[in-house]
Design an enzyme around this catalytic site. Structure first.
Site, short mmCIF file in Angstrom:
data_model
loop_
_atom_site.label_atom_id
_atom_site.label_comp_id
_atom_site.label_asym_id
_atom_site.label_seq_id
_atom_site.Cartn_x
_atom_site.Cartn_y
_atom_site.Cartn_z
N SER A 258 0.83 -1.20 0.00
CA SER A 258 0.00 0.00 0.00
C SER A 258 0.87 1.26 0.00
O SER A 258 0.35 2.37 0.06
CB SER A 258 -0.93 0.00 1.22
OG SER A 258 -0.20 -0.19 2.42
N ASN B 117 -2.19 -2.73 13.29
CA ASN B 117 -3.64 -2.56 13.23
C ASN B 117 -4.11 -1.31 13.98
O ASN B 117 -4.93 -0.54 13.46
CB ASN B 117 -4.35 -3.81 13.77
CG ASN B 117 -4.06 -5.03 12.91
OD1 ASN B 117 -3.47 -4.90 11.84
ND2 ASN B 117 -4.46 -6.20 13.38
N HIS C 80 -40.11 22.22 -11.18
CA HIS C 80 -40.17 21.36 -12.39
C HIS C 80 -39.44 22.02 -13.57
O HIS C 80 -39.75 21.73 -14.73
CB HIS C 80 -41.61 21.04 -12.83
CG HIS C 80 -42.52 20.67 -11.72
ND1 HIS C 80 -42.77 19.37 -11.35
CD2 HIS C 80 -43.25 21.45 -10.86
CE1 HIS C 80 -43.61 19.35 -10.33
NE2 HIS C 80 -43.91 20.60 -10.00
N SER D 246 -14.54 26.08 -28.48
CA SER D 246 -14.69 24.85 -29.26
C SER D 246 -13.61 24.83 -30.32
O SER D 246 -13.27 25.88 -30.88
CB SER D 246 -16.08 24.84 -29.90
OG SER D 246 -16.06 24.04 -31.07
N LYS E 21 -18.49 29.36 -29.88
CA LYS E 21 -18.83 28.65 -28.64
C LYS E 21 -18.00 29.10 -27.44
O LYS E 21 -16.84 29.46 -27.55
CB LYS E 21 -18.59 27.13 -28.83
CG LYS E 21 -19.54 26.45 -29.77
CD LYS E 21 -20.94 26.22 -29.20
CE LYS E 21 -21.00 25.23 -28.06
NZ LYS E 21 -20.67 23.86 -28.46
N ASN F 88 -17.82 27.22 -23.74
CA ASN F 88 -18.38 26.04 -23.07
C ASN F 88 -18.14 26.07 -21.56
O ASN F 88 -17.07 26.47 -21.10
CB ASN F 88 -17.78 24.76 -23.64
CG ASN F 88 -18.19 24.56 -25.09
OD1 ASN F 88 -19.29 24.93 -25.48
ND2 ASN F 88 -17.29 23.99 -25.88
N GLU G 187 -19.37 21.55 -15.92
CA GLU G 187 -19.73 20.18 -16.32
C GLU G 187 -18.86 19.15 -15.59
O GLU G 187 -19.33 18.09 -15.19
CB GLU G 187 -19.55 20.01 -17.83
CG GLU G 187 -20.55 20.81 -18.65
CD GLU G 187 -20.21 20.77 -20.14
OE1 GLU G 187 -19.41 21.62 -20.58
OE2 GLU G 187 -20.72 19.90 -20.84
N TYR H 52 -9.53 -6.75 12.52
CA TYR H 52 -8.91 -6.27 11.28
C TYR H 52 -8.87 -7.36 10.21
O TYR H 52 -8.60 -8.52 10.49
CB TYR H 52 -7.47 -5.80 11.57
CG TYR H 52 -6.73 -5.34 10.33
CD1 TYR H 52 -6.83 -4.04 9.88
CD2 TYR H 52 -5.95 -6.24 9.60
CE1 TYR H 52 -6.16 -3.63 8.74
CE2 TYR H 52 -5.27 -5.84 8.46
CZ TYR H 52 -5.39 -4.52 8.03
OH TYR H 52 -4.74 -4.12 6.90
N GLN I 56 -7.25 -2.38 4.00
CA GLN I 56 -6.20 -1.57 3.36
C GLN I 56 -6.77 -0.82 2.15
O GLN I 56 -6.21 0.18 1.72
CB GLN I 56 -5.05 -2.48 2.94
CG GLN I 56 -3.92 -1.78 2.25
CD GLN I 56 -2.69 -2.68 2.14
OE1 GLN I 56 -2.00 -2.94 3.11
NE2 GLN I 56 -2.45 -3.20 0.94
#
Ligand code: ARG
Length: 470
Positions: free
Chosen positions: A33, A120, A166, A287, A293, A295, A300, A327, A332
């Site tokens: 790890s 641990n 809505h 773009s 454009k 954007n 996003e 554990y 991990q």
């Protein structure tokens, strides 16, 4: 490919008493790890220093060994910070990398550091310390974002925009009110951060592998040294609890959902059809094909990255759900989702804060959109209740009929003549025109928590006090 002879430095040298051979290369890879848990080096060193000092205080190790350990750990910290530390996969994780280097620096005394400790309780402690630091950092980021939202709300306390349900135009609201809605969400997010911090702040160190230890340790001392409120009460729980990581990922998911909703509004508002906002150059892209454009990529991506964070919560819930006490190595797998979430949140909150510092609003377009949809029909109905004493249901019906009449005539509700209105409700008077005015309608929404500009100014001041302390 497989290597079954013991090397000098592989992790089996740490527990090698009962092993004849070392791990295969694949075993080392699946077991390691270090590539990600090296992010916890500062927490690991701080916890080891606290543990060593406690061992000295309790006469479990000598003061001389304690001093050597502490100095050696400081040296390791400097080496890591200077980029001079060689992290080794064969040493599996941050805990064993640090211990092995400590042995190189101070010799046999390093072997005393792990007295009355297991990886641990060590990993549970380090990871809690890391998450706790992250919660503090996150709270600062969220507060900075609130500060931006509140200052933009102050500026736009009286700027009129359509309010939606809505995504249909419902009633006019003020932009300031809309922005403060997000400041409130972030306020709840921050209180979840604080709750999580309080609940998690108990010290696992001293729980050993799972059952505690026969050494006369002082768990309150290490708790105090590491800023924990108390030692954990149950050693089995302490080494197997990852609730704190799950709670962190849960609150992070909710934050991401809030950011994503606001990001979605930006995407919609920036479209040519709405035209409510102008994105700053610094937070939009062009773009490659279409020259006109602009954007909303940052918005996003903030919207999309919520998927990672929610996925990370799911990922750890699924890792944990079948694990018996105490554990298991499965645990991990807890760190990468948390680290990735922290990085994602830092970036997405910064992007939203930056965007809202510079975004500009087209008040004219928002006003026109608010006026375009007979969103004052409710004000007409309320007037019929208030002035003519109609039951609300009947008033609603009358107002609806007038909207229909206006639509038939191709005009707005407030453009109907009094005679037209009286053809539906004979008792109506010219006074009604006052409440049909959009600014009047807005000013009238002055109930507590409502959108009237005066309320919003007040709410900004309250929010400043509550969230920014000024
Ligand atoms: N690298 C391990 C982890 O992150 C440390 C704990 C290892 N404990 C053990 N009993 N093998 O969970």
């Amino acid at each position: 490919m497989s290597n079954t002879t013991k090397k000098d430095t592989d992790s089996s040298t740490i527990w090698g008493g009962r092993f004849d051979g070392g791990p295969s290369e694949i075993m080392e890879r699946i077991n390691a790890s270090i590539d990600f848990d090296k992010r916890m080096y500062a927490q690991d060193i701080a916890a080891s220093k606290a543990h060593a000092a406690m061992l000295v205080e309790q006469n479990i190790i000598s003061a001389e060994d304690g001093a050597g350990i502490s100095d050696g750990l400081d040296q390791i910290s400097s080496e890591i910070e200077a980029g001079n530390f060689e992290f080794k996969t064969e040493l599996e994780d941050i805990h064993m990398n640090v211990e092995a280097r400590l042995t190189e620096i101070i010799g046999d005394a390093a072997g005393r550091l792990h007295t009355a400790r297991s990886r641990n309780d060590q990993v549970a402690t380090d990871f809690k310390l890391w998450v706790r630091d992250e919660l503090d950092r996150l709270d600062g980021d969220l507060q900075a974002f609130q500060a931006t939202l509140i200052s933009r709300a102050e500026k736009h306390a009286a700027t009129i925009m359509p309010g939606y349900t809505h995504l249909q135009t419902a009633q006019p609201v003020t932009l300031g009110h809309h922005l403060l809605a997000y400041a409130e969400m972030i306020g709840r997010d921050r209180s979840r951060v604080a709750d999580c911090r309080t609940r998690m702040n108990e010290n696992p160190l001293g729980s050993g592998a799972l059952a505690g230890t026969s050494f006369p340790i002082d768990r309150q001392a290490t708790a105090d040294a590491l800023g924990f409120d108390a030692p954990t009460a149950n050693s089995l729980d302490a080494v197997s609890d990852r609730d704190f990581a799950l709670e962190y990922l849960s609150l992070a998911s909710i934050i991401s959902v809030h950011l994503s909703r606001l990001a979605e509004e930006i995407v919609v508002w920036a479209s040519a059809s709405f035209g409510f906002v102008n994105l700053p150059d610094s937070f939009s892209t062009g773009s490659s094909m279409l020259p006109q454009k602009r954007n909303p990529d940052a918005a996003e991506l903030v919207r999309a990255k919520s998927g990672r964070v929610i996925g990370n919560l799911n990922s750890l819930l699924i890792v944990m759900k079948g694990l018996p006490l105490a554990y298991s190595k499965d645990m991990q797998e807890d760190k990468e989702p948390v680290f990735e979430t922290a990085d994602t949140l830092a970036l997405t909150i910064a992007a939203m804060t930056g965007m809202f510092e510079e975004i500009t609003f087209n008040a004219d377009k928002m006003l026109a959109a608010a006026k375009a949809a007979n969103s004052n029909a409710i004000d007409l109905a309320d007037w019929l209740v208030r002035v003519l004493g109609k039951p609300f249901r009947e008033a609603h019906h009358i107002s609806g009929a007038m909207v229909k009449l206006a639509e038939g005539k191709g005009c707005m509700l407030e453009e109907l003549s009094l005679a037209d209105m009286q053809s539906i409700e004979p008792d109506i008077t010219a006074d009604v025109l006052v409440v049909l005015d959009i600014e009047q309608a807005l000013n009238a929404r002055s109930s507590f928590g409502g959108t009237a500009p005066a309320n919003v100014k007040d709410a900004c001041a309250q929010a400043r006090l509550k969230y920014l302390g000024k």
